[in-house]
Design a protein around this motif. Structure first.
Motif, PDB file in Angstrom:
ATOM      1  N   ASN A 122      42.290  43.193  33.796  1.00  0.00           N
ATOM      2  CA  ASN A 122      41.341  42.888  34.871  1.00  0.00           C
ATOM      3  C   ASN A 122      40.682  41.528  34.676  1.00  0.00           C
ATOM      4  O   ASN A 122      39.521  41.343  34.992  1.00  0.00           O
ATOM      5  CB  ASN A 122      40.283  43.984  34.968  1.00  0.00           C
ATOM      6  CG  ASN A 122      39.536  44.181  33.653  1.00  0.00           C
ATOM      7  OD1 ASN A 122      39.802  43.497  32.657  1.00  0.00           O
ATOM      8  ND2 ASN A 122      38.595  45.110  33.643  1.00  0.00           N
ATOM      9  N   ARG A 123      41.447  40.579  34.138  1.00  0.00           N
ATOM     10  CA  ARG A 123      40.875  39.257  33.879  1.00  0.00           C
ATOM     11  C   ARG A 123      40.466  38.529  35.160  1.00  0.00           C
ATOM     12  O   ARG A 123      39.793  37.501  35.100  1.00  0.00           O
ATOM     13  CB  ARG A 123      41.842  38.395  33.070  1.00  0.00           C
ATOM     14  CG  ARG A 123      43.201  38.186  33.681  1.00  0.00           C
ATOM     15  CD  ARG A 123      44.089  37.403  32.709  1.00  0.00           C
ATOM     16  NE  ARG A 123      45.441  37.200  33.215  1.00  0.00           N
ATOM     17  CZ  ARG A 123      46.431  38.078  33.062  1.00  0.00           C
ATOM     18  NH1 ARG A 123      46.205  39.221  32.444  1.00  0.00           N
ATOM     19  NH2 ARG A 123      47.638  37.821  33.528  1.00  0.00           N
ATOM     20  N   TRP A 124      40.913  39.061  36.305  1.00  0.00           N
ATOM     21  CA  TRP A 124      40.462  38.501  37.574  1.00  0.00           C
ATOM     22  C   TRP A 124      38.942  38.510  37.658  1.00  0.00           C
ATOM     23  O   TRP A 124      38.349  37.690  38.371  1.00  0.00           O
ATOM     24  CB  TRP A 124      41.049  39.285  38.749  1.00  0.00           C
ATOM     25  CG  TRP A 124      40.678  40.745  38.768  1.00  0.00           C
ATOM     26  CD1 TRP A 124      41.374  41.784  38.251  1.00  0.00           C
ATOM     27  CD2 TRP A 124      39.480  41.316  39.335  1.00  0.00           C
ATOM     28  NE1 TRP A 124      40.718  42.976  38.433  1.00  0.00           N
ATOM     29  CE2 TRP A 124      39.556  42.728  39.110  1.00  0.00           C
ATOM     30  CE3 TRP A 124      38.383  40.794  40.004  1.00  0.00           C
ATOM     31  CZ2 TRP A 124      38.554  43.591  39.531  1.00  0.00           C
ATOM     32  CZ3 TRP A 124      37.387  41.654  40.436  1.00  0.00           C
ATOM     33  CH2 TRP A 124      37.472  43.036  40.198  1.00  0.00           C
ATOM     34  N   ARG A 125      38.292  39.423  36.911  1.00  0.00           N
ATOM     35  CA  ARG A 125      36.823  39.484  36.945  1.00  0.00           C
ATOM     36  C   ARG A 125      36.201  38.195  36.430  1.00  0.00           C
ATOM     37  O   ARG A 125      35.138  37.784  36.903  1.00  0.00           O
ATOM     38  CB  ARG A 125      36.320  40.664  36.113  1.00  0.00           C
ATOM     39  CG  ARG A 125      36.730  42.026  36.637  1.00  0.00           C
ATOM     40  CD  ARG A 125      35.994  43.134  35.914  1.00  0.00           C
ATOM     41  NE  ARG A 125      36.249  43.102  34.482  1.00  0.00           N
ATOM     42  CZ  ARG A 125      35.549  43.805  33.583  1.00  0.00           C
ATOM     43  NH1 ARG A 125      34.543  44.566  33.984  1.00  0.00           N
ATOM     44  NH2 ARG A 125      35.857  43.738  32.304  1.00  0.00           N
ATOM     45  N   VAL A 181      36.579  35.763  39.504  1.00  0.00           N
ATOM     46  CA  VAL A 181      35.873  36.191  40.719  1.00  0.00           C
ATOM     47  C   VAL A 181      34.370  36.293  40.481  1.00  0.00           C
ATOM     48  O   VAL A 181      33.563  35.721  41.233  1.00  0.00           O
ATOM     49  CB  VAL A 181      36.436  37.535  41.226  1.00  0.00           C
ATOM     50  CG1 VAL A 181      35.598  38.051  42.398  1.00  0.00           C
ATOM     51  CG2 VAL A 181      37.890  37.374  41.643  1.00  0.00           C
TER      52      VAL A 181
END
Length: 457
Positions: free
Chosen positions: A32-35, A38
């Motif tokens: 979930n490195r998109w966190r 984002v």
């Protein structure tokens, strides 16, 4: 089993440590490195993205505050009174008021702040509080905005603090920390914690790291008096009071640059240069190891390590919101008591006029308009960092307002909050030292910020 094989192992938890070629322990990138991207982007946008809504151009956090206050409507003043009540009762409930004479004094002053808050919320301004530049100004321009903005801003600060951005920036700036400020690279986290969080959080970090032996007394004193400034949310209050929100981005980054430039100077002169460079008593010094290898990769690895251990968005924002509530509860009573005393002294006595003359030659040297008023404005900051803004609010000179606004933040030391906060730690810096540091920082800030204001505004 290799790292690559482990990644395909069903039993692999994705958070186990591995080592790169530099020998520094890192973690695999969370799925979930998109966190990181984002949440960090949203946090940056909330504090640095100026948008026009309803005919008003300001940062998104300010718009969020406007919305919250619109929803609460007439309840807003009483919400702030509740915060002041919490801040007044808490020292007595926890027993912290007995820890030192200064804490006892501030606990008693909080009672004064509570009385002022109740009177103001009820629309009753007795005696000198009836002066529009004292009671109503203190409540409507400082008490309510600070009481509401700090908790609201804290919600969005979670996006900057919890999901790797702090660690990423911290690693990148490590190479300049020791040569410029004579502190370890890890001190970058303290500095960022102040600007995007709070000085109380930064001081908590500094005190703990010092007592663990990872800072010396000198390093801890430098960080406490050089980096522990007010946060971005507090700076919004100053900029708004001085009608500088249309220059918000310039004001924020110039204030940050000037603050750190002044710190680079003060660490090289007394009293900070004479603080013993030794670890906490009875603790072995653990200096920071030298960094090797690809720094950008290391910054990314540190960010991913933080992200792997980061709380969910709900838990993270709730935690920072609670911290914001407690901070607002601690700060607003001081503003309404120490701030009131400062305003009364500034309005009805010549105390700050006299003290202000110490700074008039410097204001005159850099051609600030109305040097006497400038001197008075910066001198009153020793009581409460918001007060300089009240002295020059509405002045026609934008250069004067801008310079005073930068000085109010860059001075760092003020008695309504920071001084008792530092004294509550084991950091080896005295009240006398802090007053001397305050004077030096004010002078240096005037000499640096005013020419820049003349040039850029």
């Amino acid at each position: 089993m290799t790292t690559s094989d482990a990644a395909h192992d069903p039993g692999f938890d994705g958070a186990a440590a591995r080592r790169n070629t530099t020998g520094i322990e890192i973690r695999p990138m969370p799925e979930n490195r998109w966190r990181f991207f984002v949440y960090s982007a949203i946090g940056l946008a909330m504090f640095f993205g100026s948008v026009e809504i309803g005919g008003e151009s300001t940062i998104l956090v300010d718009h969020a505050l406007t919305f919250v206050m619109w929803v609460l409507g007439p309840a807003v003043p009483w919400v702030v009174v509740a915060l002041v009540l919490l801040g007044t009762v808490r020292p007595f409930a926890t027993g912290s008021w007995k820890r030192s004479t200064l804490r006892t004094v501030f606990a008693l002053l909080n009672i004064v702040g509570l009385v002022v808050a109740v009177c103001a919320a009820a629309g009753f301004y007795p005696g000198p509080l009836g002066n529009p530049d004292i009671g109503p100004f203190l409540w409507e321009k400082l008490g309510i905005p600070v009481g509401m903005l700090v908790p609201v801003g804290a919600v969005f600060l979670a996006l900057l603090i919890n999901y790797g951005l702090m660690e990423f920036i911290g690693v990148l700036v490590q190479p300049i920390m020791r040569p410029v400020w004579k502190v370890p690279g890890r001190a970058a986290v303290d500095a960022v914690a102040s600007f995007v969080g709070s000085y109380s959080l930064a001081l908590l970090i500094t005190d703990r790291v010092y007592r663990e032996g990872r800072y010396t007394g000198k390093e801890a004193a430098i960080i406490a008096t050089g980096f522990s400034t007010v946060s971005a949310t507090f700076m919004v209050i100053v900029a708004s009071t001085l009608d500088l929100m249309h220059h918000w981005t310039l004001y924020f980054f110039l204030t940050l640059a000037v603050t750190f430039a002044v710190t680079a100077i003060t660490v090289r002169i007394p009293p900070l240069s004479r603080v013993p460079d030794v670890p906490f008593e009875g603790i072995e010094h653990s200096p920071e190891p030298a960094s090797r290898g690809n720094r950008l990769r290391q910054a990314w690895d540190e960010a991913m390590r933080a992200l792997a251990n980061a709380p969910g968005i709900g838990r993270g924002t709730w935690a920072t919101f609670k911290d914001g509530v407690l901070m607002a509860a601690a700060i607003v009573p001081s503003i309404l008591s120490v701030g009131l005393i400062g305003l009364l002294l500034a309005t009805y006595t010549p105390v700050f006029d006299v003290l202000g003359w110490l700074f008039v030659p410097f204001a005159y040297l850099v051609q600030l308009p109305d040097p006497a008023l400038a001197g008075k404005a910066v001198s009153v900051g020793i009581a409460e960092m918001f007060l300089p803004a009240t002295v020059v609010a509405g002045h026609e000179s934008e250069v004067l307002r801008f310079t005073v606004g930068v000085t109010a933040v860059s001075q760092i030391v003020f008695f309504s909050a920071l001084v008792p906060s530092i004294l509550a730690t084991r950091i080896p810096v005295s009240v006398v030292h802090m007053v001397v540091v305050w004077f030096l920082r004010v002078v240096l800030t005037i000499l640096i910020a005013a020419p820049l204001a003349h040039l850029l505004l």
